[in-house]
Design a protein around this motif. Sequence first.
Motif, PDB file in Angstrom:
ATOM      1  N   GLY A   1      11.884   7.669  14.395  1.00  0.00           N
ATOM      2  CA  GLY A   1      10.496   7.986  14.083  1.00  0.00           C
ATOM      3  C   GLY A   1       9.848   6.988  13.142  1.00  0.00           C
ATOM      4  N   THR A   2      10.562   5.921  12.776  1.00  0.00           N
ATOM      5  CA  THR A   2       9.974   4.870  11.962  1.00  0.00           C
ATOM      6  C   THR A   2       9.005   4.077  12.831  1.00  0.00           C
ATOM      7  OG1 THR A   2      11.944   4.737  10.588  1.00  0.00           O
ATOM      8  CG2 THR A   2      10.470   2.843  10.546  1.00  0.00           C
ATOM      9  N   ILE A   3       7.871   3.696  12.269  1.00  0.00           N
ATOM     10  CA  ILE A   3       6.802   3.065  13.032  1.00  0.00           C
ATOM     11  C   ILE A   3       6.560   1.649  12.536  1.00  0.00           C
ATOM     12  CG2 ILE A   3       4.342   3.217  13.616  1.00  0.00           C
ATOM     13  CD1 ILE A   3       5.164   6.355  12.633  1.00  0.00           C
ATOM     14  N   SER A   4       6.532   0.700  13.469  1.00  0.00           N
ATOM     15  CA  SER A   4       6.160  -0.681  13.160  1.00  0.00           C
ATOM     16  C   SER A   4       4.824  -0.959  13.825  1.00  0.00           C
ATOM     17  CB  SER A   4       7.200  -1.665  13.699  1.00  0.00           C
ATOM     18  OG  SER A   4       8.429  -1.492  13.034  1.00  0.00           O
ATOM     19  N   VAL A   5       3.875  -1.450  13.032  1.00  0.00           N
ATOM     20  CA  VAL A   5       2.565  -1.817  13.552  1.00  0.00           C
ATOM     21  C   VAL A   5       2.462  -3.330  13.486  1.00  0.00           C
ATOM     22  CG1 VAL A   5       0.072  -1.632  13.224  1.00  0.00           C
ATOM     23  CG2 VAL A   5       1.540   0.340  12.755  1.00  0.00           C
ATOM     24  N   LEU A   6       2.278  -3.957  14.630  1.00  0.00           N
ATOM     25  CA  LEU A   6       2.128  -5.408  14.710  1.00  0.00           C
ATOM     26  C   LEU A   6       0.654  -5.694  14.954  1.00  0.00           C
ATOM     27  CD1 LEU A   6       4.933  -4.673  16.737  1.00  0.00           C
ATOM     28  CD2 LEU A   6       5.301  -6.842  15.612  1.00  0.00           C
ATOM     29  N   THR A   7       0.033  -6.386  14.021  1.00  0.00           N
ATOM     30  CA  THR A   7      -1.404  -6.609  14.098  1.00  0.00           C
ATOM     31  C   THR A   7      -1.735  -8.094  14.058  1.00  0.00           C
ATOM     32  OG1 THR A   7      -3.546  -6.168  13.046  1.00  0.00           O
ATOM     33  CG2 THR A   7      -1.629  -6.225  11.607  1.00  0.00           C
ATOM     34  N   GLY A   8      -2.767  -8.470  14.789  1.00  0.00           N
ATOM     35  CA  GLY A   8      -3.204  -9.860  14.814  1.00  0.00           C
ATOM     36  C   GLY A   8      -4.044 -10.246  13.618  1.00  0.00           C
ATOM     37  N   THR A   9      -4.612  -9.264  12.938  1.00  0.00           N
ATOM     38  CA  THR A   9      -5.370  -9.582  11.734  1.00  0.00           C
ATOM     39  C   THR A   9      -4.389  -9.865  10.608  1.00  0.00           C
ATOM     40  OG1 THR A   9      -7.184  -8.887  10.307  1.00  0.00           O
ATOM     41  CG2 THR A   9      -5.643  -7.188  10.970  1.00  0.00           C
ATOM     42  N   HIS A  10      -4.819 -10.617   9.624  1.00  0.00           N
ATOM     43  CA  HIS A  10      -3.890 -11.046   8.578  1.00  0.00           C
ATOM     44  C   HIS A  10      -4.459 -10.741   7.202  1.00  0.00           C
ATOM     45  CE1 HIS A  10      -1.302 -13.551   6.126  1.00  0.00           C
ATOM     46  NE2 HIS A  10      -0.488 -13.612   7.154  1.00  0.00           N
ATOM     47  N   SER A  11      -3.624 -10.217   6.343  1.00  0.00           N
ATOM     48  CA  SER A  11      -4.040  -9.880   4.987  1.00  0.00           C
ATOM     49  C   SER A  11      -3.926 -11.079   4.060  1.00  0.00           C
ATOM     50  CB  SER A  11      -3.180  -8.739   4.442  1.00  0.00           C
ATOM     51  OG  SER A  11      -3.588  -8.411   3.142  1.00  0.00           O
ATOM     52  N   HIS A  12      -4.923 -11.258   3.241  1.00  0.00           N
ATOM     53  CA  HIS A  12      -4.906 -12.287   2.206  1.00  0.00           C
ATOM     54  C   HIS A  12      -5.141 -11.620   0.854  1.00  0.00           C
ATOM     55  CE1 HIS A  12      -4.864 -15.418   5.228  1.00  0.00           C
ATOM     56  NE2 HIS A  12      -5.826 -14.769   5.850  1.00  0.00           N
ATOM     57  N   GLY A  13      -4.545 -10.456   0.690  1.00  0.00           N
ATOM     58  CA  GLY A  13      -4.668  -9.735  -0.567  1.00  0.00           C
ATOM     59  C   GLY A  13      -5.709  -8.624  -0.549  1.00  0.00           C
ATOM     60  N   GLN A  14      -6.271  -8.318   0.633  1.00  0.00           N
ATOM     61  CA  GLN A  14      -7.303  -7.281   0.708  1.00  0.00           C
ATOM     62  C   GLN A  14      -6.733  -5.865   0.777  1.00  0.00           C
ATOM     63  OE1 GLN A  14      -6.975  -9.929   2.856  1.00  0.00           O
ATOM     64  NE2 GLN A  14      -8.928 -10.451   3.790  1.00  0.00           N
ATOM     65  N   GLY A  15      -5.434  -5.719   0.897  1.00  0.00           N
ATOM     66  CA  GLY A  15      -4.843  -4.385   0.947  1.00  0.00           C
ATOM     67  C   GLY A  15      -4.684  -3.839   2.349  1.00  0.00           C
ATOM     68  N   HIS A  16      -4.625  -4.708   3.352  1.00  0.00           N
ATOM     69  CA  HIS A  16      -4.478  -4.248   4.732  1.00  0.00           C
ATOM     70  C   HIS A  16      -3.215  -3.415   4.926  1.00  0.00           C
ATOM     71  CE1 HIS A  16      -6.987  -7.921   6.214  1.00  0.00           C
ATOM     72  NE2 HIS A  16      -7.726  -6.988   5.659  1.00  0.00           N
ATOM     73  N   ASP A  17      -2.113  -3.818   4.296  1.00  0.00           N
ATOM     74  CA  ASP A  17      -0.863  -3.068   4.467  1.00  0.00           C
ATOM     75  C   ASP A  17      -1.071  -1.597   4.124  1.00  0.00           C
ATOM     76  OD1 ASP A  17       0.321  -5.437   5.167  1.00  0.00           O
ATOM     77  OD2 ASP A  17       1.586  -5.593   3.399  1.00  0.00           O
ATOM     78  N   THR A  18      -1.723  -1.354   3.012  1.00  0.00           N
ATOM     79  CA  THR A  18      -1.960   0.033   2.583  1.00  0.00           C
ATOM     80  C   THR A  18      -2.939   0.732   3.509  1.00  0.00           C
ATOM     81  OG1 THR A  18      -1.556  -0.597   0.287  1.00  0.00           O
ATOM     82  CG2 THR A  18      -2.727   1.476   0.666  1.00  0.00           C
ATOM     83  N   THR A  19      -4.050   0.078   3.802  1.00  0.00           N
ATOM     84  CA  THR A  19      -5.085   0.698   4.626  1.00  0.00           C
ATOM     85  C   THR A  19      -4.578   0.997   6.029  1.00  0.00           C
ATOM     86  OG1 THR A  19      -6.748  -0.520   3.379  1.00  0.00           O
ATOM     87  CG2 THR A  19      -7.458   0.452   5.434  1.00  0.00           C
ATOM     88  N   PHE A  20      -3.904   0.034   6.650  1.00  0.00           N
ATOM     89  CA  PHE A  20      -3.393   0.250   7.995  1.00  0.00           C
ATOM     90  C   PHE A  20      -2.315   1.334   7.999  1.00  0.00           C
ATOM     91  CE2 PHE A  20      -4.518  -4.375   9.322  1.00  0.00           C
ATOM     92  CZ  PHE A  20      -5.847  -4.018   9.497  1.00  0.00           C
ATOM     93  N   ALA A  21      -1.442   1.337   6.983  1.00  0.00           N
ATOM     94  CA  ALA A  21      -0.408   2.378   6.896  1.00  0.00           C
ATOM     95  C   ALA A  21      -1.042   3.756   6.717  1.00  0.00           C
ATOM     96  CB  ALA A  21       0.554   2.075   5.755  1.00  0.00           C
ATOM     97  N   GLN A  22      -2.116   3.841   5.926  1.00  0.00           N
ATOM     98  CA  GLN A  22      -2.808   5.116   5.754  1.00  0.00           C
ATOM     99  C   GLN A  22      -3.404   5.594   7.069  1.00  0.00           C
ATOM    100  OE1 GLN A  22      -5.466   3.939   2.579  1.00  0.00           O
ATOM    101  NE2 GLN A  22      -4.187   4.916   1.021  1.00  0.00           N
ATOM    102  N   LEU A  23      -3.920   4.675   7.855  1.00  0.00           N
ATOM    103  CA  LEU A  23      -4.459   5.022   9.170  1.00  0.00           C
ATOM    104  C   LEU A  23      -3.373   5.628  10.050  1.00  0.00           C
ATOM    105  CD1 LEU A  23      -6.749   4.868  11.312  1.00  0.00           C
ATOM    106  CD2 LEU A  23      -6.001   2.536  11.769  1.00  0.00           C
ATOM    107  N   VAL A  24      -2.202   4.999  10.053  1.00  0.00           N
ATOM    108  CA  VAL A  24      -1.071   5.491  10.839  1.00  0.00           C
ATOM    109  C   VAL A  24      -0.644   6.876  10.343  1.00  0.00           C
ATOM    110  CG1 VAL A  24       1.356   5.095  11.458  1.00  0.00           C
ATOM    111  CG2 VAL A  24      -0.269   3.178  11.417  1.00  0.00           C
ATOM    112  N   CYS A  25      -0.511   7.017   9.035  1.00  0.00           N
ATOM    113  CA  CYS A  25      -0.079   8.297   8.452  1.00  0.00           C
ATOM    114  C   CYS A  25      -1.059   9.416   8.779  1.00  0.00           C
ATOM    115  CB  CYS A  25       0.075   8.174   6.939  1.00  0.00           C
ATOM    116  SG  CYS A  25       1.398   7.072   6.452  1.00  0.00           S
ATOM    117  N   ASP A  26      -2.329   9.117   8.677  1.00  0.00           N
ATOM    118  CA  ASP A  26      -3.352  10.119   8.959  1.00  0.00           C
ATOM    119  C   ASP A  26      -3.315  10.543  10.426  1.00  0.00           C
ATOM    120  OD1 ASP A  26      -5.742  11.659   8.161  1.00  0.00           O
ATOM    121  OD2 ASP A  26      -6.792  10.303   9.538  1.00  0.00           O
TER     122      ASP A  26
END
Length: 198
Positions: free
Chosen positions: A72-97
């Motif tokens: 049940g572990t989820i890997s999200v592979l995204t073409g957008t790239h974070s440069h310190g904007q917090g994408h890891d957190t935001t995208f993970a929150q989207l998945v969790c929600d």
Amino acid sequence: VRTTGKALTTREDLSIGLGVAIAKVLAAHDGTPDDIQLISLSTTLATNALVEGVGGRVGLYESAVVRVDPTGTISVLTGTHSHGQGHDTTFAQLVCDKLGVDIEAVEIVHGDSDRTAFGMGTYGSRSLAVGGTAISKALDKVIAKGKIIAAHMLEAADADIEFKDGKFTVTGTDREKSFGEIALSAYVPHNFPHDRLE
């Protein structure tokens, strides 16, 4: 800024639109062109218009792949790239929600050209609007596949399966399967709708 009731879409429209905007600001400030706020507003208008122009032409594409492992572990592979904007957190929150899982169960992968599909990167505030939408649509596919598996395991019609808070439930009953149980069943398909899924 709109000039003749239409959106600014060409360089000519942009020039006219910025000219109109600057003229309106000048009029509002009694024609004082060296007003710092005016310069700031002009720069902001020009920058936003140019960035949005780029985003509107090529920024509407993004890739996302959601992989669920047997635990049940989820890997999200995204073409957008974070440069310190917090994408890891935001995208993970989207998945969790959307999936009702713990944030510790989510891995966000970006910037790894061996693992991710082509992407447009990050600029002009597009990462969540475009990249997040791609992730959301990929999650919808995971849920749809999970509903088919859950319906088979729970001996119910697909239309009778609801997904909420990480559980697939038969509507109006207490019969349910967790997201993890469905993930495991997808990998160990002894009770699997082989006629409907790969």
